[in-house]
Design a protein around this motif. Structure first.
Motif, PDB file in Angstrom:
ATOM      1  N   VAL A  58      -8.552   4.990   0.418  1.00 52.94           N
ATOM      2  CA  VAL A  58      -8.423   6.454   0.379  1.00 52.94           C
ATOM      3  C   VAL A  58      -7.298   6.864  -0.577  1.00 52.94           C
ATOM      4  CG1 VAL A  58      -7.835   8.504   1.752  1.00 52.94           C
ATOM      5  CG2 VAL A  58      -9.450   6.817   2.657  1.00 52.94           C
ATOM      6  N   GLU A  59      -6.186   6.125  -0.560  1.00 50.65           N
ATOM      7  CA  GLU A  59      -5.090   6.403  -1.507  1.00 50.65           C
ATOM      8  C   GLU A  59      -5.604   6.336  -2.941  1.00 50.65           C
ATOM      9  OE1 GLU A  59      -1.406   4.402   1.038  1.00 50.65           O
ATOM     10  OE2 GLU A  59      -2.167   3.403  -0.753  1.00 50.65           O
ATOM     11  N   ARG A  60      -6.354   5.293  -3.260  1.00 47.03           N
ATOM     12  CA  ARG A  60      -6.802   5.064  -4.633  1.00 47.03           C
ATOM     13  C   ARG A  60      -7.918   6.010  -5.062  1.00 47.03           C
ATOM     14  NH1 ARG A  60      -2.947   2.720  -3.073  1.00 47.03           N
ATOM     15  NH2 ARG A  60      -1.911   1.051  -4.126  1.00 47.03           N
ATOM     16  N   LEU A  61      -8.853   6.293  -4.159  1.00 41.88           N
ATOM     17  CA  LEU A  61     -10.021   7.094  -4.534  1.00 41.88           C
ATOM     18  C   LEU A  61      -9.825   8.596  -4.389  1.00 41.88           C
ATOM     19  CD1 LEU A  61     -12.918   4.964  -2.993  1.00 41.88           C
ATOM     20  CD2 LEU A  61     -12.107   5.006  -5.366  1.00 41.88           C
ATOM     21  N   VAL A  62      -8.951   9.026  -3.485  1.00 45.43           N
ATOM     22  CA  VAL A  62      -8.829  10.457  -3.204  1.00 45.43           C
ATOM     23  C   VAL A  62      -7.393  10.966  -3.330  1.00 45.43           C
ATOM     24  CG1 VAL A  62      -9.235  12.268  -1.480  1.00 45.43           C
ATOM     25  CG2 VAL A  62     -10.821  10.341  -1.640  1.00 45.43           C
ATOM     26  N   LEU A  63      -6.502  10.424  -2.536  1.00 45.39           N
ATOM     27  CA  LEU A  63      -5.147  10.980  -2.459  1.00 45.39           C
ATOM     28  C   LEU A  63      -4.351  10.813  -3.741  1.00 45.39           C
ATOM     29  CD1 LEU A  63      -4.214   9.907   1.173  1.00 45.39           C
ATOM     30  CD2 LEU A  63      -4.959  12.167   0.366  1.00 45.39           C
TER      31      LEU A  63
ATOM     32  N   LEU B 249      -4.161   3.192   8.337  1.00 48.05           N
ATOM     33  CA  LEU B 249      -5.463   2.512   8.454  1.00 48.05           C
ATOM     34  C   LEU B 249      -5.646   1.308   7.541  1.00 48.05           C
ATOM     35  CD1 LEU B 249      -7.775   5.647   8.823  1.00 48.05           C
ATOM     36  CD2 LEU B 249      -6.654   4.327  10.641  1.00 48.05           C
ATOM     37  N   GLY B 250      -4.561   0.668   7.145  1.00 44.11           N
ATOM     38  CA  GLY B 250      -4.655  -0.595   6.411  1.00 44.11           C
ATOM     39  C   GLY B 250      -5.521  -0.528   5.173  1.00 44.11           C
TER      40      GLY B 250
ATOM     41  N   GLY C 101       2.399  13.107  11.569  1.00 45.67           N
ATOM     42  CA  GLY C 101       1.320  13.659  10.774  1.00 45.67           C
ATOM     43  C   GLY C 101       0.353  12.619  10.271  1.00 45.67           C
ATOM     44  N   PRO C 102      -0.418  12.991   9.257  1.00 50.29           N
ATOM     45  CA  PRO C 102      -1.530  12.163   8.815  1.00 50.29           C
ATOM     46  C   PRO C 102      -1.134  10.927   8.000  1.00 50.29           C
ATOM     47  CG  PRO C 102      -1.334  14.071   7.400  1.00 50.29           C
ATOM     48  CD  PRO C 102      -0.338  14.252   8.513  1.00 50.29           C
ATOM     49  N   PHE C 103       0.067  10.904   7.464  1.00 48.16           N
ATOM     50  CA  PHE C 103       0.467   9.778   6.624  1.00 48.16           C
ATOM     51  C   PHE C 103       1.215   8.732   7.439  1.00 48.16           C
ATOM     52  CE2 PHE C 103       0.201  13.399   3.739  1.00 48.16           C
ATOM     53  CZ  PHE C 103      -0.567  12.878   2.721  1.00 48.16           C
ATOM     54  N   LYS C 104       1.113   7.503   7.001  1.00 49.53           N
ATOM     55  CA  LYS C 104       1.967   6.458   7.572  1.00 49.53           C
ATOM     56  C   LYS C 104       3.406   6.736   7.144  1.00 49.53           C
ATOM     57  CE  LYS C 104       2.503   1.457   7.782  1.00 49.53           C
ATOM     58  NZ  LYS C 104       1.941   0.173   7.330  1.00 49.53           N
ATOM     59  N   LYS C 105       3.544   7.222   5.900  1.00 46.33           N
ATOM     60  CA  LYS C 105       4.856   7.581   5.355  1.00 46.33           C
ATOM     61  C   LYS C 105       4.661   8.681   4.323  1.00 46.33           C
ATOM     62  CE  LYS C 105       8.754   5.666   2.826  1.00 46.33           C
ATOM     63  NZ  LYS C 105       9.407   4.477   2.305  1.00 46.33           N
TER      64      LYS C 105
ATOM     65  N   MET D 166       0.843  -1.184   0.000  1.00 50.48           N
ATOM     66  CA  MET D 166       0.000   0.000   0.000  1.00 50.48           C
ATOM     67  C   MET D 166       0.886   1.244   0.000  1.00 50.48           C
ATOM     68  SD  MET D 166      -3.179  -0.652   2.543  1.00 50.48           S
ATOM     69  CE  MET D 166      -2.197  -0.330   3.974  1.00 50.48           C
ATOM     70  N   ALA D 167       1.025   1.866  -1.137  1.00 45.83           N
ATOM     71  CA  ALA D 167       1.767   3.115  -1.227  1.00 45.83           C
ATOM     72  C   ALA D 167       1.476   3.743  -2.577  1.00 45.83           C
ATOM     73  CB  ALA D 167       3.258   2.878  -1.067  1.00 45.83           C
TER      74      ALA D 167
END
Length: 150
Positions: free
Chosen positions: A124-129, A117-118, A87-91, A1-2
């Motif tokens: 969220v990465e795929r749909l928004v970020l 958040l697994g 902050g808000p990111f895992k990385k 996931m990245a």
């Protein structure tokens, strides 16, 4: 996931000037005015340098966000790296590179981030970020190269 993406910005601005502007806390805050981004800790104005930190407060999608990042690598007028400490990111890892071409300066942003958040973070990465972050970086870069003075 990245998520990984690159943005390329071409300008007639001299490389040293663009490099310096890219390290400017004030220019960054101005470029992110739509999200109300403000430096509230660490280096809060002027230019940030190697080993220094800044804490930003902003609002994205109506959600208040705080992020502390550090300049972890810096080679004057060539490249620098900032990465999230808290902050808000895992990385979150952002490499800024600067090149001269025959008639322009090329700035390359290489960004790698991962949401927390697994499986929910993956969504969220795929749909928004995945579309929002490149748009944010392109807007910042357009501001940097479109402004001749701070």
């Amino acid at each position: 996931m990245a998520v990984y993406f690159e943005c390329f910005t071409r300008t007639t601005m001299p490389r040293q000037e663009l490099f310096d502007k890219s390290l400017s806390i004030d220019a960054h805050a101005s470029s992110m005015a739509d999200s109300g981004e403000q430096a509230i800790g660490g280096v809060t104005s002027g230019q940030i340098s190697l080993g220094e930190q800044v804490t930003w407060r902003a609002r994205h999608f109506g959600i208040p966000v705080r992020m502390t990042s550090e300049i972890s690598e810096l080679e004057p007028a060539v490249s620098f790296t900032d990465q999230q400490l808290r902050g808000p990111f895992k990385k979150f890892h952002h490499v800024h590179e600067f090149y001269d071409s025959a008639d322009a300066t090329i700035m390359v942003d290489k960004i790698h981030f991962e949401a927390p958040l697994g499986p929910l973070g993956w969504l969220v990465e795929r749909l928004v970020l995945g579309w929002y972050m490149p748009r944010l970086i392109r807007a910042r870069n357009a501001y940097l190269v479109g402004t001749t003075a701070l």
